[in-house]
Design an enzyme around this catalytic site. Structure first.
Site, short mmCIF file in Angstrom:
data_model
loop_
_atom_site.label_atom_id
_atom_site.label_comp_id
_atom_site.label_asym_id
_atom_site.label_seq_id
_atom_site.Cartn_x
_atom_site.Cartn_y
_atom_site.Cartn_z
N GLY A 200 0.84 -1.38 -0.33
CA GLY A 200 0.15 0.02 0.19
C GLY A 200 0.81 1.36 0.07
NE ARG B 84 -16.36 12.75 10.09
CZ ARG B 84 -15.38 12.82 9.65
NH1 ARG B 84 -14.93 11.38 9.27
NH2 ARG B 84 -14.62 13.19 9.00
CG LEU C 181 -6.07 12.77 6.66
CD1 LEU C 181 -5.95 14.00 5.97
CD2 LEU C 181 -5.83 11.70 5.47
CG HIS D 191 -18.81 11.77 6.44
ND1 HIS D 191 -19.32 13.51 6.23
CD2 HIS D 191 -17.51 11.98 6.44
CE1 HIS D 191 -19.01 14.40 7.06
NE2 HIS D 191 -17.57 14.22 6.99
NE ARG E 158 -11.57 8.28 10.26
CZ ARG E 158 -11.72 9.28 9.71
NH1 ARG E 158 -11.02 10.59 9.69
NH2 ARG E 158 -12.29 9.41 8.42
CB ALA F 158 -0.50 3.66 6.66
N GLY F 159 1.22 3.75 3.71
CA GLY F 159 1.94 2.69 3.36
C GLY F 159 3.34 3.54 2.93
C1 LIG Z 1 -13.52 11.38 0.25
C2 LIG Z 1 -12.92 10.92 1.57
C3 LIG Z 1 -12.12 12.35 2.59
C4 LIG Z 1 -11.10 12.28 3.17
N1 LIG Z 1 -10.87 12.85 4.39
C5 LIG Z 1 -10.23 12.96 5.18
C6 LIG Z 1 -9.87 14.06 5.76
O1 LIG Z 1 -9.82 15.52 5.12
N2 LIG Z 1 -8.84 13.67 7.16
C7 LIG Z 1 -8.62 12.72 7.98
O2 LIG Z 1 -7.82 12.70 8.38
N3 LIG Z 1 -8.76 11.78 6.88
C8 LIG Z 1 -9.97 11.81 5.55
N4 LIG Z 1 -10.51 10.58 5.31
C9 LIG Z 1 -10.27 9.45 5.62
C10 LIG Z 1 -8.48 8.53 5.21
O3 LIG Z 1 -8.74 9.24 3.84
C11 LIG Z 1 -8.38 7.71 5.35
O4 LIG Z 1 -8.55 6.87 5.98
C12 LIG Z 1 -7.00 7.67 5.04
O5 LIG Z 1 -6.21 8.27 4.01
C13 LIG Z 1 -6.63 5.69 4.84
O6 LIG Z 1 -5.14 5.94 4.14
P1 LIG Z 1 -4.70 4.23 4.35
O7 LIG Z 1 -3.11 4.77 4.20
O8 LIG Z 1 -4.68 4.03 5.44
O9 LIG Z 1 -5.24 3.85 3.02
P2 LIG Z 1 -4.83 4.16 1.39
O10 LIG Z 1 -4.74 5.74 1.33
O11 LIG Z 1 -6.50 3.65 1.09
O12 LIG Z 1 -3.79 3.34 0.95
C14 LIG Z 1 -4.48 2.15 1.03
C15 LIG Z 1 -3.64 1.21 -0.10
O13 LIG Z 1 -3.32 -0.01 0.03
C16 LIG Z 1 -3.23 -0.42 -2.01
N5 LIG Z 1 -3.95 -1.66 -1.82
C17 LIG Z 1 -4.90 -1.64 -1.47
N6 LIG Z 1 -5.25 -3.42 -1.46
C18 LIG Z 1 -3.63 -4.11 -2.40
C19 LIG Z 1 -3.84 -5.36 -2.14
N7 LIG Z 1 -4.67 -6.29 -2.07
N8 LIG Z 1 -2.38 -4.95 -2.44
C20 LIG Z 1 -1.33 -4.24 -3.22
N9 LIG Z 1 -1.90 -3.15 -2.52
C21 LIG Z 1 -3.18 -2.92 -2.09
C22 LIG Z 1 -3.65 0.29 -2.37
O14 LIG Z 1 -2.68 0.90 -4.04
C23 LIG Z 1 -3.40 1.97 -1.83
O15 LIG Z 1 -2.31 2.55 -2.01
C24 LIG Z 1 -11.18 10.69 3.91
C25 LIG Z 1 -11.65 9.34 2.99
C26 LIG Z 1 -12.92 9.78 2.61
C27 LIG Z 1 -13.29 8.39 2.20
#
Ligand SMILES: Cc1cc2nc3c(=O)[nH]c(=O)nc-3n(C[C@H](O)[C@H](O)[C@H](O)COP(=O)(O)OP(=O)(O)OC[C@H]3O[C@@H](n4cnc5c(N)ncnc54)[C@H](O)[C@@H]3O)c2cc1C
Length: 637
Positions: A40, A330, A441, A266, A435, A44-45
């Site tokens: 990912g 929320r 983020l 939400h 949350r 995070a990743g």
């Molecule tokens: C529209 C929207 C707006 C938001 N706004 C906010 C905000 O303003 N503030 C806030 O704090 N939070 C916000 N959130 C929540 C926040 O964006 C997410 O919780 C956060 O970005 C998740 O980050 P992550 O790195 O955990 O995962 P993600 O950003 O979802 O990344 C997942 C990664 O895993 C990879 N992946 C998935 N499955 C596989 C697999 N099987 N094999 C290989 N790769 C894989 C994908 O390619 C991607 O690179 C929002 C969410 C949404 C939906």
């Protein structure tokens, strides 16, 4: 198996410092001997990959997209929390900790939440150093705005594009390491299984999504950062590619899944407008800083908003929650919007919407000021609905947005499988049953930049690694199983598309395991999910072949996992006979229709262990102890 969260001893304020001191270190020269697989490239990743490579580890990073920048994190709009207290309005690490524990309705682990609040300020420093263009106030300091569940302003933002800017920062840090040869990037790869040897994580099986080739990758640890599973509902604000596959397949290999029923709905999304819609759009929570939520006072009033006089409007959040007003958390805002619609006061053609009105703010601050803060969100709204929110109030309705459940991790972010770490939205960690806005983020970057660099070192330095290569029989057997599933999906050649099954699954989940739940509905949903799953394996149509770029095949694998995972969510919802945060069981509510917790029986994390296909999962309990924030009925009045 006894769940050991490995929470360090001592006062909550000192646990992290002490733990970092006590963790074993990997000597700088030895770090290059370790291969770490990061799955990912969201916040995070990307942050984990960059930080681990900077330390000197060999990192292989995988994502399903063509570029790391397409991770769903790019879509985050509103902001990121930190306890800098720049506005001087009373914030502190302790208050951020307190608000987050309370906001999560006392179903998160205190020690993790305190650490999150502690490192929040470091995140802002790191991001500023990377050049993230956060909004600034007139004096030059970074500006802050308010988000739900807090009575002060602690949210840092870059207009309505905070996730994009933060991800570009983390991506730049990642690409610097790619250029330096310390990160090997594998885009368009989907992790389809985890390889464990004698209970220790040693690699993954991935599919090259362009050529269809199945690949084996070995490593000393796997860091799963694959995001949340909100798309189990089909319609959500998540990017279409968000899925549960990597987490669920790790679960089937022995990683426990924690609190899967904790879903966040939400309150401010553009309402559903058609049967064949595939995506819902968020209108950021930041809009509730200036937008006022209301419905007509009288049920059935179908006049256009502008014709409804002030005295005949009900600003229901301001009326019911005078202290927090439109900025209640929320779960509370969503339930109240639904309640108004259930009372027949919903607006718009379907009656499933409430107004979010900026008229007062525009009158007070001027159109230019509102444009500056929310211009891109207003534009997005207008493009989708054809209505101009500067002139008429937005219409909004709750939608699935975030998942608080995820793989169970201890204080080191390690799952129940040795060497499998889980970061970001993919773990269950810090948000309890609800949350707070702008905390995801914060958590993703805290995990990647500031927690995993320490805790993975402790694991690597303290473990033995027998020689394992990709030729090991465990790799061969796992690959065989992956191939068999792909062959099975392609062999069915049924009559219904993958999307058709996904849409039907989503509807079952939304109707019975969504914003409000009851035992009869959950039981019914369980049966319906089982039937749908059976039908899927007999009648799904997956065109094309395996040695190909085949998006139907990709989706089929993900929907197959959702069909199993949905049942786990229902099992968890049925087991938790209380209401808390986003898990609202109608049988458990206060006289004022708020969620009624049962701390005597459910003050715990529910962690589920896979017990074999067709068998009910085994339940494990991690009791939650609140020594610093005392258990009380949440109130935002
Ligand atoms: C529209 C929207 C707006 C938001 N706004 C906010 C905000 O303003 N503030 C806030 O704090 N939070 C916000 N959130 C929540 C926040 O964006 C997410 O919780 C956060 O970005 C998740 O980050 P992550 O790195 O955990 O995962 P993600 O950003 O979802 O990344 C997942 C990664 O895993 C990879 N992946 C998935 N499955 C596989 C697999 N099987 N094999 C290989 N790769 C894989 C994908 O390619 C991607 O690179 C929002 C969410 C949404 C939906």
């Amino acid at each position: 198996m006894r769940l050991d969260a490995k929470i360090p001893a001592g006062p909550v304020t000192q646990k992290w410092d002490r733990h970092r001191f006590e963790l074993k270190l990997v000597n700088p020269a030895n770090k290059r001997r370790y291969n770490i697989l990061v799955i990912g490239t969201g916040l995070a990743g990307a942050s984990a990959s960059a930080s681990l490579a900077e330390l000197g580890y060999h990192v292989k990073t995988f994502c399903i997209h063509d570029s790391p920048r397409r991770a769903h994190s790019i879509a985050a709009q509103g902001g990121i929390n930190a306890a800098k207290n720049y506005p001087n309005d009373g914030d502190s690490i302790w208050r951020l900790f307190y608000d987050t524990v309370k906001g999560g309705d006392f179903r998160a682990r205190e020690a993790n939440v305190y650490r999150l609040a502690q490192v929040s300020n470091l995140i802002i420093d790191q991001c500023v150093a990377q050049g993230i263009p956060f909004a600034r106030e007139y004096g030059g300091l970074l500006d802050n705005r308010s988000f739900g569940g807090a009575q002060l302003s602690r949210t840092f933002y870059a207009r309505g594009q905070t996730g994009q800017q933060l991800l570009l920062g983390a991506y730049s840090a990642l690409m610097r390491q790619v250029a330096a040869g310390r990160v090997h990037l594998f885009p368009r790869r989907e992790m389809l299984d985890l390889v464990a040897v004698n209970g220790q994580t040693r690699g993954i099986i991935a599919r090259n999504l362009v050529s269809g080739e199945i690949e084996r990758h070995e490593g000393h640890a796997v860091v799963l950062c694959t995001g949340g599973y909100g798309n189990v509902y089909f319609l959500s604000t998540n990017a279409k590619a968000c899925n549960v596959t990597a987490s669920f397949r790790a679960y089937k290999r022995g990683a426990f899944f924690a609190n899967p029923c904790f879903t966040q709905i939400h309150p401010t999304c553009i309402p559903v407008h058609g049967t064949y819609q595939s995506k819902l759009t968020l209108m950021s929570e930041s809009l509730r800083n200036d937008g006022r939520v209301w419905v007509p006072r009288d049920a059935g009033d179908k006049r256009p908003a502008k014709q409804i006089p002030e005295a005949e409007r009900d600003y229901f959040l301001e009326r019911k929650y005078p202290s927090f007003g439109n900025l209640v958390p929320r779960d509370v805002a969503s339930r109240n919007a639904k309640e108004q619609c259930d009372l027949g006061k919903g607006v718009g053609e379907t009656g499933l919407a409430v107004y979010l009105d900026f008229a007062d703010a525009i009158r007070r601050d001027g159109r230019a000021a509102i444009h500056k803060k929310y211009g891109n969100l207003f534009q997005m709204y207008e493009k989708i609905t054809g209505e101009d929110p500067y002139e008429t109030p937005m219409m909004i309705y709750p939608a699935v947005h975030y998942t608080m459940g995820g793989l169970w991790v201890d204080y080191n972010l390690m799952s129940t499988i040795d060497g499998l770490f889980v970061l970001g939205e993919a773990n269950f960690s810090d948000h309890g049953a609800n949350r707070l806005g702008a905390s995801a983020l914060m958590q993703g970057l805290a995990d990647g930049y500031f927690v995993i660099p320490y805790t993975i070192g402790g694991y690597l330095a303290g473990s033995r690694f027998p020689e394992v290569t990709a030729d090991h029989p465990a790799f061969a057997e796992t690959e065989r199983q992956v191939q068999a599933q792909i062959a099975k999906l392609l062999s069915i050649r049924g009559r219904r598309t993958v999307d058709d099954f996904h849409r039907r699954l989503g509807l079952i989940m939304w109707d019975h395991c969504g914003m409000s739940r009851n035992n009869a509905g959950l039981e019914k949903a369980r049966g319906k999910v089982q039937e749908l799953r059976e039908e899927f394996w007999k009648n799904v149509l997956v065109p094309g072949g395996e040695r190909d770029f085949n998006q139907s095949l990709e989706k089929a694998g993900r929907v197959a996992d959702f069909l199993e995972f949905a049942e786990l969510m229902i099992v968890d919802a049925l087991a938790r006979q209380e209401s808390c945060g986003g898990h609202f069981n109608e049988a458990f509510q206060t006289e004022e229709n708020e969620a009624q917790r049962d701390d005597a029986n459910f003050c715990h994390v529910a962690a589920w262990e896979f017990a074999g296909d067709g068998r009910a999962p085994d339940f494990h309990k991690e009791p939650l102890v609140f020594e610093n924030v005392h258990l009380t009925q949440r109130s935002y009045k």
